[in-house]
Write an enzyme that holds these catalytic residues in place. Structure first.
Site, PDB file in Angstrom:
ATOM      1  N   THR A  15      -6.735  11.918   3.833  1.00 36.55           N
ATOM      2  CA  THR A  15      -6.415  10.876   2.864  1.00 36.55           C
ATOM      3  C   THR A  15      -7.694  10.489   2.133  1.00 36.55           C
ATOM      4  O   THR A  15      -8.803  10.808   2.563  1.00 36.55           O
ATOM      5  CB  THR A  15      -5.840   9.632   3.546  1.00 36.55           C
ATOM      6  OG1 THR A  15      -6.855   9.039   4.381  1.00 36.55           O
ATOM      7  CG2 THR A  15      -4.630   9.974   4.405  1.00 36.55           C
ATOM      8  N   GLU A  50      -3.569   0.440  -8.594  1.00 42.98           N
ATOM      9  CA  GLU A  50      -3.992   1.717  -9.145  1.00 42.98           C
ATOM     10  C   GLU A  50      -4.577   1.552 -10.546  1.00 42.98           C
ATOM     11  O   GLU A  50      -4.216   0.625 -11.284  1.00 42.98           O
ATOM     12  CB  GLU A  50      -2.806   2.691  -9.181  1.00 42.98           C
ATOM     13  CG  GLU A  50      -2.242   3.048  -7.815  1.00 42.98           C
ATOM     14  CD  GLU A  50      -3.210   3.859  -6.960  1.00 42.98           C
ATOM     15  OE1 GLU A  50      -4.209   4.380  -7.514  1.00 42.98           O
ATOM     16  OE2 GLU A  50      -2.966   3.983  -5.741  1.00 42.98           O
ATOM     17  N   TYR A  68     -16.274   5.447  13.901  1.00 41.95           N
ATOM     18  CA  TYR A  68     -14.972   4.890  13.544  1.00 41.95           C
ATOM     19  C   TYR A  68     -14.531   3.800  14.523  1.00 41.95           C
ATOM     20  O   TYR A  68     -14.712   2.613  14.275  1.00 41.95           O
ATOM     21  CB  TYR A  68     -13.909   5.994  13.440  1.00 41.95           C
ATOM     22  CG  TYR A  68     -12.631   5.461  12.853  1.00 41.95           C
ATOM     23  CD1 TYR A  68     -12.472   5.379  11.471  1.00 41.95           C
ATOM     24  CD2 TYR A  68     -11.598   4.984  13.657  1.00 41.95           C
ATOM     25  CE1 TYR A  68     -11.312   4.854  10.915  1.00 41.95           C
ATOM     26  CE2 TYR A  68     -10.445   4.461  13.113  1.00 41.95           C
ATOM     27  CZ  TYR A  68     -10.304   4.398  11.741  1.00 41.95           C
ATOM     28  OH  TYR A  68      -9.162   3.860  11.209  1.00 41.95           O
ATOM     29  N   ALA A  93      -3.021  -6.434  -3.690  1.00 46.09           N
ATOM     30  CA  ALA A  93      -2.230  -6.914  -2.545  1.00 46.09           C
ATOM     31  C   ALA A  93      -2.864  -8.118  -1.866  1.00 46.09           C
ATOM     32  O   ALA A  93      -2.164  -8.906  -1.220  1.00 46.09           O
ATOM     33  CB  ALA A  93      -2.056  -5.781  -1.529  1.00 46.09           C
ATOM     34  N   TYR A 134      -5.307   3.578  13.246  1.00 48.06           N
ATOM     35  CA  TYR A 134      -5.775   4.870  13.736  1.00 48.06           C
ATOM     36  C   TYR A 134      -6.734   4.619  14.896  1.00 48.06           C
ATOM     37  O   TYR A 134      -7.486   3.654  14.900  1.00 48.06           O
ATOM     38  CB  TYR A 134      -6.477   5.641  12.614  1.00 48.06           C
ATOM     39  CG  TYR A 134      -6.963   7.015  13.013  1.00 48.06           C
ATOM     40  CD1 TYR A 134      -6.071   8.036  13.328  1.00 48.06           C
ATOM     41  CD2 TYR A 134      -8.326   7.300  13.065  1.00 48.06           C
ATOM     42  CE1 TYR A 134      -6.521   9.302  13.688  1.00 48.06           C
ATOM     43  CE2 TYR A 134      -8.788   8.565  13.414  1.00 48.06           C
ATOM     44  CZ  TYR A 134      -7.885   9.562  13.729  1.00 48.06           C
ATOM     45  OH  TYR A 134      -8.327  10.812  14.099  1.00 48.06           O
ATOM     46  N   GLY A 168       0.819  -1.195   0.000  1.00 47.40           N
ATOM     47  CA  GLY A 168       0.000   0.000   0.000  1.00 47.40           C
ATOM     48  C   GLY A 168       0.855   1.248   0.000  1.00 47.40           C
ATOM     49  O   GLY A 168       0.751   2.090   0.887  1.00 47.40           O
TER      50      GLY A 168
END
Length: 396
Positions: free
Chosen positions: A275, A77, A235, A110, A225, A51
């Site tokens: 992001t 991508e 979250y 991935a 995070y 990544g």
């Protein structure tokens, strides 16, 4: 080769076109923020970044290269089509290859076993054993390589519905709205864990170990995070949080397995950043805008600054900053109690009428544009841009 006069287009925080020169310039800016380590004789560290083309993964790759490492980067991508440019990550990958040496960049899923096989082939033929693997993957779906089942991640609360304030833009004008999300089903929660949890990370380590490619003292780190209580319902206490808990549990499993050869496994808790992944989470736009308003540019830690700090700790140049569960903490600047108190006070009083007084909404909007190569100073958007850029396979 195709030259186009580009406009961003899109809806909300998603843009349909990326600007090649602007995307490359964002890589240059990250590169310039990172200190160059003096070269030393002997074997250069070998790093795999899963990544590498966006966000913290990109910053981790550039920081490793600045410190003299060689390695392999993996990303997934989109290529250029007759109607759209390539993805911004494609153009960032091309510029990253121009700045680094000794790296190979693979455009592949991935999650697939073929990606792991391709990396193993590159390591076996050229680089040798791996010293570090950084795992930084955010994806909407994953095909299980064993069962073939496609799992889709969702961003939803767990247990009960949740309503949170949001920052939105109408014709460029910021407004404060709200978003109510229904609780996820057990199946949705489990699917999100399948996509965003630690299962694939574990498979990467398994594959490298079976190929005999883990160096003594091998360290692997997955980026994660935690964030503020203000975003916790959607979250950390939601489906994504369940996946992060699985990621952290995987770190403990891997750490136990690697310990007999001096290896280590961590999750590293990064601070807030703008992001492409974070813009999909309701309330994060408003929260990040408030956080930047409180801290300013000097206090808001960039991805480059945080990944430089991570490498200093992983390489032993600075002591590890660990919490009680063994996670590396890079987010102290964000979760400082005084900072969070000031953010909460603004959160409670913000409305559409005062949004520009209390939140850095224009800053946030510019940052979103930069994810796609827009709003980058010294980039001329009035002239046609060369959009056909080959994918880099190997740097010098």
């Amino acid at each position: 080769m195709t030259e186009r006069h580009l406009t961003p287009g899109g809806r909300g925080f998603l843009m349909v076109n990326a600007h090649p020169r602007g995307a490359a310039a964002t890589v240059d800016r990250l590169w310039q923020q990172l200190p160059q380590q003096e070269s030393t004789e002997g074997r250069r560290p070998v790093v795999v970044v899963v990544g590498f083309s966006a966000g913290y993964g990109l910053a981790a790759t550039l920081a490793a290269a600045r410190r003299g490492a060689v390695g392999v980067g993996v990303a997934y991508e989109a290529a250029e089509t007759p109607r759209r440019t390539a993805s911004a990550g494609w153009y960032r990958a091309a510029r990253t290859a121009e700045l680094t040496d000794g790296w190979t960049f693979l455009n592949t899923d991935a999650f697939a076993d073929t990606a792991k096989a391709d990396v193993i082939k590159e390591l076996t033929q050229r680089l040798g054993k791996v010293d570090h693997l950084i795992y930084s993957v955010a994806a909407p779906r994953r095909t299980d390589p064993v069962t073939g089942q496609v799992h889709h991640s969702v961003i939803q609360p767990v247990g009960q519905e949740s309503t949170a304030k949001t920052l939105e833009f109408t014709d460029g004008v910021p407004t404060i709205g709200s978003s109510t999300l229904q609780p996820a089903t057990d199946a949705e929660r489990e699917a999100t864990v399948k996509v965003m949890g630690g299962e694939d990370w574990h498979r990467w380590i398994d594959a490298l170990a079976e190929a005999g490619l883990l160096a003594d003292g091998f360290t692997t780190t997955a980026l994660t995070y935690v964030g503020s209580d203000l975003t916790a319902d959607i979250y950390r206490n939601g489906t994504i949080g369940a996946a992060k808990e699985h990621l952290e549990a995987t770190a403990h499993q891997l750490g136990t397995r690697l310990a007999d050869r001096g290896g280590r496994a961590f999750t590293a808790v990064a601070g807030a950043a703008v992001t492409q992944a974070s813009t999909a989470i309701p309330s994060m736009a408003l929260y990040t805008s408030l956080l930047h308003h409180v801290l300013g540019d000097a206090g808001f830690h960039t991805t480059a600054r945080q990944m430089h700090a991570l490498w200093l700790q992983l390489d032993g140049e600075q002591p590890l900053v660990l919490d009680e569960t063994g996670r590396i903490r890079l987010d102290g600047w964000e979760l400082d109690t005084t900072v969070q108190s000031r953010v909460r006070a603004l959160w409670d009083r913000i409305t559409t009428d005062n949004v520009t007084d209390h939140a850095d909404s224009d800053w946030f909007r510019r940052q979103v544009g930069r994810l796609y190569g827009w709003n980058v100073s010294d980039t001329d958007y009035d002239v046609p841009s060369q959009t056909t850029v080959p994918w880099p396979t190997r740097t010098a």
